[in-house]
Design a protein around this motif. Structure first.
Motif, PDB file in Angstrom:
ATOM      1  N   ARG A 146     -14.857  -3.549  -3.644  1.00 28.27           N
ATOM      2  CA  ARG A 146     -14.949  -5.140  -3.741  1.00 28.27           C
ATOM      3  C   ARG A 146     -13.721  -6.056  -4.072  1.00 28.27           C
ATOM      4  NH1 ARG A 146     -21.067  -6.138  -6.218  1.00 28.27           N
ATOM      5  NH2 ARG A 146     -22.127  -5.143  -4.438  1.00 28.27           N
ATOM      6  N   ARG A 147     -12.365  -5.399  -3.705  1.00 27.30           N
ATOM      7  CA  ARG A 147     -11.368  -6.191  -4.142  1.00 27.30           C
ATOM      8  C   ARG A 147     -11.252  -7.226  -3.151  1.00 27.30           C
ATOM      9  NH1 ARG A 147      -9.147  -2.213  -0.726  1.00 27.30           N
ATOM     10  NH2 ARG A 147      -7.383  -3.212   0.677  1.00 27.30           N
ATOM     11  N   ALA A 148     -10.702  -8.487  -3.341  1.00 30.74           N
ATOM     12  CA  ALA A 148     -10.615  -9.528  -2.483  1.00 30.74           C
ATOM     13  C   ALA A 148      -9.660  -9.338  -1.439  1.00 30.74           C
ATOM     14  CB  ALA A 148     -10.354 -10.846  -3.288  1.00 30.74           C
ATOM     15  N   ASP A 149      -9.664 -10.087  -0.386  1.00 28.05           N
ATOM     16  CA  ASP A 149      -8.862 -10.101   0.714  1.00 28.05           C
ATOM     17  C   ASP A 149      -8.145  -8.737   1.079  1.00 28.05           C
ATOM     18  OD1 ASP A 149      -7.141 -11.561   2.603  1.00 28.05           O
ATOM     19  OD2 ASP A 149      -5.553 -11.921   1.196  1.00 28.05           O
ATOM     20  N   PRO A 150      -9.080  -7.927   1.205  1.00 25.38           N
ATOM     21  CA  PRO A 150      -8.632  -6.528   1.709  1.00 25.38           C
ATOM     22  C   PRO A 150      -7.710  -6.516   2.839  1.00 25.38           C
ATOM     23  CG  PRO A 150     -10.945  -6.738   2.168  1.00 25.38           C
ATOM     24  CD  PRO A 150     -10.574  -8.156   1.685  1.00 25.38           C
ATOM     25  N   ASN A 151      -8.067  -7.375   3.911  1.00 25.28           N
ATOM     26  CA  ASN A 151      -7.359  -7.261   5.249  1.00 25.28           C
ATOM     27  C   ASN A 151      -6.051  -7.525   5.221  1.00 25.28           C
ATOM     28  OD1 ASN A 151      -9.930  -6.545   6.111  1.00 25.28           O
ATOM     29  ND2 ASN A 151     -10.003  -8.167   7.475  1.00 25.28           N
ATOM     30  N   ALA A 152      -5.434  -8.061   3.851  1.00 29.23           N
ATOM     31  CA  ALA A 152      -3.908  -8.494   3.757  1.00 29.23           C
ATOM     32  C   ALA A 152      -3.292  -7.215   3.618  1.00 29.23           C
ATOM     33  CB  ALA A 152      -3.801  -9.456   2.517  1.00 29.23           C
ATOM     34  N   PHE A 153      -3.886  -6.031   3.265  1.00 30.17           N
ATOM     35  CA  PHE A 153      -3.150  -4.825   3.205  1.00 30.17           C
ATOM     36  C   PHE A 153      -4.222  -3.808   3.307  1.00 30.17           C
ATOM     37  CE2 PHE A 153      -0.878  -1.734   0.156  1.00 30.17           C
ATOM     38  CZ  PHE A 153       0.103  -1.358   1.256  1.00 30.17           C
ATOM     39  N   PRO A 154      -4.409  -3.580   4.631  1.00 25.67           N
ATOM     40  CA  PRO A 154      -5.644  -2.721   5.168  1.00 25.67           C
ATOM     41  C   PRO A 154      -5.174  -1.234   4.638  1.00 25.67           C
ATOM     42  CG  PRO A 154      -4.788  -3.438   6.868  1.00 25.67           C
ATOM     43  CD  PRO A 154      -4.074  -4.258   5.865  1.00 25.67           C
ATOM     44  N   GLU A 155      -3.879  -1.055   4.709  1.00 22.81           N
ATOM     45  CA  GLU A 155      -3.390   0.363   4.270  1.00 22.81           C
ATOM     46  C   GLU A 155      -3.820   0.991   2.861  1.00 22.81           C
ATOM     47  OE1 GLU A 155       0.151  -1.457   6.628  1.00 22.81           O
ATOM     48  OE2 GLU A 155      -1.575  -2.336   5.284  1.00 22.81           O
ATOM     49  N   LEU A 156      -4.346  -0.065   1.949  1.00 25.77           N
ATOM     50  CA  LEU A 156      -4.787   0.310   0.733  1.00 25.77           C
ATOM     51  C   LEU A 156      -6.267   0.817   0.771  1.00 25.77           C
ATOM     52  CD1 LEU A 156      -4.630   0.704  -2.468  1.00 25.77           C
ATOM     53  CD2 LEU A 156      -5.274  -1.640  -2.653  1.00 25.77           C
ATOM     54  N   THR A 157      -6.997   0.196   1.644  1.00 28.28           N
ATOM     55  CA  THR A 157      -8.163   0.575   2.062  1.00 28.28           C
ATOM     56  C   THR A 157      -8.399   2.123   2.617  1.00 28.28           C
ATOM     57  OG1 THR A 157      -8.957  -1.629   2.534  1.00 28.28           O
ATOM     58  CG2 THR A 157     -10.521   0.079   3.443  1.00 28.28           C
ATOM     59  N   GLU A 158      -7.250   2.069   3.514  1.00 30.46           N
ATOM     60  CA  GLU A 158      -7.162   3.513   4.341  1.00 30.46           C
ATOM     61  C   GLU A 158      -6.950   4.723   3.248  1.00 30.46           C
ATOM     62  OE1 GLU A 158      -5.388   2.426   8.739  1.00 30.46           O
ATOM     63  OE2 GLU A 158      -3.985   2.779   7.056  1.00 30.46           O
ATOM     64  N   SER A 159      -5.867   4.330   2.218  1.00 31.70           N
ATOM     65  CA  SER A 159      -5.620   5.423   1.235  1.00 31.70           C
ATOM     66  C   SER A 159      -6.701   5.611   0.537  1.00 31.70           C
ATOM     67  CB  SER A 159      -4.299   5.139   0.705  1.00 31.70           C
ATOM     68  OG  SER A 159      -4.358   3.813   0.045  1.00 31.70           O
ATOM     69  N   THR A 160      -7.448   4.585  -0.047  1.00 30.63           N
ATOM     70  CA  THR A 160      -8.355   4.801  -0.962  1.00 30.63           C
ATOM     71  C   THR A 160      -9.544   5.533  -0.513  1.00 30.63           C
ATOM     72  OG1 THR A 160      -7.871   2.789  -2.134  1.00 30.63           O
ATOM     73  CG2 THR A 160      -9.981   3.349  -2.400  1.00 30.63           C
ATOM     74  N   TRP A 161     -10.078   5.200   0.718  1.00 30.19           N
ATOM     75  CA  TRP A 161     -11.225   6.067   1.101  1.00 30.19           C
ATOM     76  C   TRP A 161     -10.762   7.546   1.642  1.00 30.19           C
ATOM     77  CZ3 TRP A 161     -14.261   3.633  -1.253  1.00 30.19           C
ATOM     78  CH2 TRP A 161     -14.627   2.562  -0.968  1.00 30.19           C
ATOM     79  N   ALA A 162      -9.433   7.823   1.881  1.00 29.71           N
ATOM     80  CA  ALA A 162      -9.147   9.056   2.220  1.00 29.71           C
ATOM     81  C   ALA A 162      -9.178   9.909   1.132  1.00 29.71           C
ATOM     82  CB  ALA A 162      -7.701   9.022   3.059  1.00 29.71           C
ATOM     83  N   ARG A 163      -8.560   9.086   0.037  1.00 30.17           N
ATOM     84  CA  ARG A 163      -8.646   9.939  -1.337  1.00 30.17           C
ATOM     85  C   ARG A 163      -9.777  10.218  -1.797  1.00 30.17           C
ATOM     86  NH1 ARG A 163      -4.994   6.965  -3.400  1.00 30.17           N
ATOM     87  NH2 ARG A 163      -3.330   8.302  -2.932  1.00 30.17           N
ATOM     88  N   PHE A 164     -10.962   9.199  -2.066  1.00 33.99           N
ATOM     89  CA  PHE A 164     -12.121   9.452  -2.318  1.00 33.99           C
ATOM     90  C   PHE A 164     -12.823  10.430  -1.610  1.00 33.99           C
ATOM     91  CE2 PHE A 164     -14.149   6.051  -5.019  1.00 33.99           C
ATOM     92  CZ  PHE A 164     -13.193   5.776  -5.426  1.00 33.99           C
ATOM     93  N   ILE A 165     -12.546  10.632  -0.241  1.00 29.21           N
ATOM     94  CA  ILE A 165     -13.341  11.558   0.705  1.00 29.21           C
ATOM     95  C   ILE A 165     -12.645  12.778   0.475  1.00 29.21           C
ATOM     96  CG2 ILE A 165     -13.695  12.376   2.992  1.00 29.21           C
ATOM     97  CD1 ILE A 165     -14.034   9.148   3.599  1.00 29.21           C
ATOM     98  N   ARG A 166     -11.373  12.978   0.070  1.00 26.37           N
ATOM     99  CA  ARG A 166     -10.775  14.353  -0.014  1.00 26.37           C
ATOM    100  C   ARG A 166     -11.446  14.768  -1.587  1.00 26.37           C
ATOM    101  NH1 ARG A 166      -8.034  16.573  -3.860  1.00 26.37           N
ATOM    102  NH2 ARG A 166      -6.559  18.079  -3.263  1.00 26.37           N
ATOM    103  N   GLU A 167     -11.479  13.889  -2.327  1.00 26.25           N
ATOM    104  CA  GLU A 167     -12.043  14.474  -3.758  1.00 26.25           C
ATOM    105  C   GLU A 167     -13.633  14.900  -3.678  1.00 26.25           C
ATOM    106  OE1 GLU A 167     -10.295  14.965  -6.109  1.00 26.25           O
ATOM    107  OE2 GLU A 167      -8.435  13.770  -5.475  1.00 26.25           O
ATOM    108  N   PHE A 168     -14.357  14.215  -2.814  1.00 28.58           N
ATOM    109  CA  PHE A 168     -15.863  14.400  -2.616  1.00 28.58           C
ATOM    110  C   PHE A 168     -15.659  16.016  -1.901  1.00 28.58           C
ATOM    111  CE2 PHE A 168     -16.942   9.933  -2.153  1.00 28.58           C
ATOM    112  CZ  PHE A 168     -17.381   9.819  -3.362  1.00 28.58           C
ATOM    113  N   ALA A 169     -14.951  16.214  -0.909  1.00 30.11           N
ATOM    114  CA  ALA A 169     -14.842  17.544   0.040  1.00 30.11           C
ATOM    115  C   ALA A 169     -14.354  18.702  -1.349  1.00 30.11           C
ATOM    116  CB  ALA A 169     -13.822  17.463   1.173  1.00 30.11           C
TER     117      ALA A 169
END
Length: 216
Positions: A146-169
């Motif tokens: 829920r961070r604000a203005d995520p589209n100002a730096f979508p790369e942070l969304t990319e790295s965050t979700w990739a890291r979460f999914i890696r940890e789940f796996a």
């Protein structure tokens, strides 16, 4: 951790949002490994490896953004952020990752990340509210960023979700723990890399940044 938080707060007061030097160094090293020239990379980002020697030092968030984008250009890897998230386990970058690993449940791990995550990334648009929230909606369980203005730096969304999914796996090998990925930004040029990197169908231009996760 209290001393680290105080140091981070002092840095924010001086220069705005920051990230840990250890986090920035991990990105720097990955970009170089993928082909970026270290001198050119440091010059474009305004950083040097020697400035990142102390993992607990602070780096302006604006320079981290510049490092990410210079790394993408110089390495020729537009999906650098996705690869960064998948290749950089948080527990190897910061004590915050170890605290999350010690939790007995996903909810407990999110509590630790919400409490201490700013020691790693004090992103633009973060306020006093929790960044990561579990939500029941439409018959499913969603993990929202829920961070604000995520589209100002979508790369942070990319790295965050990739890291979460890696940890789940890592904890649930062979099990599709994440069923779907939603992101608020439009499809980037490297959109074709998303399904393979994240292991789930991706919806762009969504109204939220969220993972649909297994109820367990």
């Amino acid at each position: 951790m209290t001393a680290d938080i105080n140091s981070m707060t002092d840095a924010r007061n001086r220069q705005g949002p920051t990230v840990s030097a250890g986090y920035a160094r991990a990105l720097f090293e990955l970009a170089v490994k993928l082909g970026a020239d270290p001198v050119a990379l440091g010059g474009q980002a305004g950083l040097t490896l020697s400035a990142l020697d102390d993992p607990d030092a602070r780096v302006p968030f604006t320079r981290f953004k510049a490092l990410m984008r210079a790394g993408k250009a110089l390495s020729g890897e537009p999906a650098l952020a996705l690869r960064f998230g998948a290749a950089s386990p948080l527990q190897k970058i910061s004590i915050v990752g170890l605290a999350a690993y010690a939790a007995e449940t996903v909810a407990g791990a999110l509590t630790q990340l919400n409490r201490f995550g700013r020691l790693v990334v004090e992103a633009e648009g973060l306020g006093a509210e929790d960044r990561f929230v579990l939500v029941r909606q439409d018959g499913g369980t969603w993990l929202e960023d829920r961070r604000a203005d995520p589209n100002a730096f979508p790369e942070l969304t990319e790295s965050t979700w990739a890291r979460f999914i890696r940890e789940f796996a890592h904890f649930h090998p062979g099990r599709p723990y994440v069923k779907a990925v939603h992101v608020t930004h439009p499809p980037p040029a490297h959109a074709a890399a998303y399904p393979e990197a994240l292991g789930a169908p991706v919806t762009f231009d969504s109204d939220r940044n969220a993972l649909l996760v297994d109820d367990d």
